[in-house]
Design a protein around this motif. Structure first.
Motif, PDB file in Angstrom:
ATOM      1  N   ARG A 262      46.878 -35.671 -37.475  1.00 19.03           N
ATOM      2  CA  ARG A 262      45.799 -36.224 -36.833  1.00 19.03           C
ATOM      3  C   ARG A 262      44.571 -35.629 -36.980  1.00 19.03           C
ATOM      4  O   ARG A 262      43.321 -36.142 -37.316  1.00 19.03           O
TER       5      ARG A 262
ATOM      6  N   THR B 129      51.742 -40.024 -38.526  1.00 23.53           N
ATOM      7  CA  THR B 129      51.797 -39.555 -36.997  1.00 23.53           C
ATOM      8  C   THR B 129      52.775 -40.146 -36.539  1.00 23.53           C
ATOM      9  O   THR B 129      53.705 -39.629 -35.646  1.00 23.53           O
TER      10      THR B 129
ATOM     11  N   LYS C 116      52.687 -33.346 -36.152  1.00 18.98           N
ATOM     12  CA  LYS C 116      51.847 -34.578 -35.840  1.00 18.98           C
ATOM     13  C   LYS C 116      50.394 -34.181 -35.531  1.00 18.98           C
ATOM     14  O   LYS C 116      49.431 -34.976 -35.844  1.00 18.98           O
ATOM     15  N   LYS C 117      50.009 -33.194 -34.994  1.00 17.23           N
ATOM     16  CA  LYS C 117      48.863 -32.624 -34.511  1.00 17.23           C
ATOM     17  C   LYS C 117      48.180 -32.427 -35.573  1.00 17.23           C
ATOM     18  O   LYS C 117      46.927 -32.790 -35.747  1.00 17.23           O
TER      19      LYS C 117
ATOM     20  N   TYR D 184      55.961 -38.466 -37.396  1.00 15.89           N
ATOM     21  CA  TYR D 184      56.524 -37.214 -37.081  1.00 15.89           C
ATOM     22  C   TYR D 184      56.443 -37.483 -35.586  1.00 15.89           C
ATOM     23  O   TYR D 184      57.291 -36.608 -34.726  1.00 15.89           O
TER      24      TYR D 184
END
Length: 62
Positions: A41, A25, A37-38, A28
């Motif tokens: 996660r 994360t 990144k989303k 990113y």
């Protein structure tokens, strides 16, 4: 035999989730890759949930 394989999977899930939630994360975020990144996660939390589910199942049932 199954107990040892399940233990390996549980440890792999823990390591993967920690790396996804910390290292990936950050990478990113620095590179402005918001979608990746989303997803990192989300996948990290899913792995962490599976780790807890399988870890508790192994602890109480095996």
């Amino acid at each position: 035999m199954l107990y040892h394989q399940l233990t390996y999977v549980i440890v792999a899930l823990l390591i993967s989730s920690v790396l996804l939630l910390t290292v990936d994360t950050k990478i990113y975020a620095v590179n402005a890759m918001h979608r990746e990144k989303k997803y990192a996660r989300i996948l990290g939390w899913v792995y962490l949930g599976l780790f807890l589910l399988l870890g508790l199942a192994q602890l109480f049932y095996l």
